[in-house]
Design a protein around this motif. Structure first.
Motif, PDB file in Angstrom:
ATOM      1  N   TYR A 137       0.837  -1.197   0.000  1.00  0.00           N
ATOM      2  CA  TYR A 137       0.000   0.000   0.000  1.00  0.00           C
ATOM      3  C   TYR A 137       0.876   1.253   0.000  1.00  0.00           C
ATOM      4  O   TYR A 137       0.666   2.169  -0.790  1.00  0.00           O
ATOM      5  CB  TYR A 137      -0.926  -0.023   1.223  1.00  0.00           C
ATOM      6  CG  TYR A 137      -1.952   1.077   1.255  1.00  0.00           C
ATOM      7  CD1 TYR A 137      -3.259   0.811   0.884  1.00  0.00           C
ATOM      8  CD2 TYR A 137      -1.647   2.367   1.683  1.00  0.00           C
ATOM      9  CE1 TYR A 137      -4.235   1.794   0.921  1.00  0.00           C
ATOM     10  CE2 TYR A 137      -2.604   3.361   1.725  1.00  0.00           C
ATOM     11  CZ  TYR A 137      -3.900   3.073   1.341  1.00  0.00           C
ATOM     12  OH  TYR A 137      -4.854   4.058   1.379  1.00  0.00           O
ATOM     13  N   PRO A 153      -2.522   3.868   5.063  1.00  0.00           N
ATOM     14  CA  PRO A 153      -3.943   4.221   5.190  1.00  0.00           C
ATOM     15  C   PRO A 153      -4.211   4.913   6.531  1.00  0.00           C
ATOM     16  O   PRO A 153      -3.517   4.676   7.515  1.00  0.00           O
ATOM     17  CB  PRO A 153      -4.670   2.883   5.103  1.00  0.00           C
ATOM     18  CG  PRO A 153      -3.652   1.847   5.393  1.00  0.00           C
ATOM     19  CD  PRO A 153      -2.323   2.417   5.011  1.00  0.00           C
ATOM     20  N   SER A 169      -6.368   4.291  -1.689  1.00  0.00           N
ATOM     21  CA  SER A 169      -7.137   5.540  -1.617  1.00  0.00           C
ATOM     22  C   SER A 169      -7.073   6.295  -2.944  1.00  0.00           C
ATOM     23  O   SER A 169      -8.001   7.005  -3.300  1.00  0.00           O
ATOM     24  CB  SER A 169      -6.625   6.419  -0.474  1.00  0.00           C
ATOM     25  OG  SER A 169      -5.251   6.722  -0.669  1.00  0.00           O
TER      26      SER A 169
END
Length: 135
Positions: free
Chosen positions: A58, A66, A78
């Motif tokens: 991520y 996040p 996102s």
């Protein structure tokens, strides 16, 4: 006077057998309960490793961690439509093994004054698992 042959067990013999069986069942139950707790702890360590790997990916793709994680739901980017985990693992139940509270894993995103990012994943183990201490 004639002697009668009696077949059967005395009350003492029956009580001794019942006590022995109860002791064996109790020992097996304690062993089985400890085995289940150890299995949950191993799963917790595995869950955290999976979450850490997903968070690395991520961060690589999104440039940040996040803001929050919803355990039991998907972890999606996102800024992109990438799904990093179909379902973020939840703490297995019962959660109050050893001295642990009955709680979910805890994720916190950290950003220091210099803009450096990190995160904290908190979890509790009921006993020593691999190289991770209890607590």
């Amino acid at each position: 006077m004639t002697k009668k042959n009696r077949a059967g067990f005395t009350l003492i013999e029956l009580i001794i057998v019942i006590v022995i069986i109860a002791t064996i069942i109790t020992a097996a139950f304690i062993y089985f309960d400890n085995l289940l707790e150890s299995g949950r702890d191993t799963r917790r360590v595995s869950d955290i490793a999976q979450i850490q790997n997903a968070l690395k990916l991520y961060y690589r793709d999104e440039g940040q961690y996040p803001d929050s994680l919803t355990f039991g739901s998907a972890l999606e980017g996102s800024n992109s439509s990438i799904t990093y985990m179909l379902k973020v693992p939840q703490n297995p139940t019962p959660r109050n093994d050893g001295d642990c509270a009955d709680s979910e894993y805890v994720y916190t995103r950290n950003v220091d004054l210099g803009g450096n990012e990190g995160y904290r994943l908190s979890f509790c183990l009921g006993g020593q698992t691999q190289t991770v201490s209890a607590g």
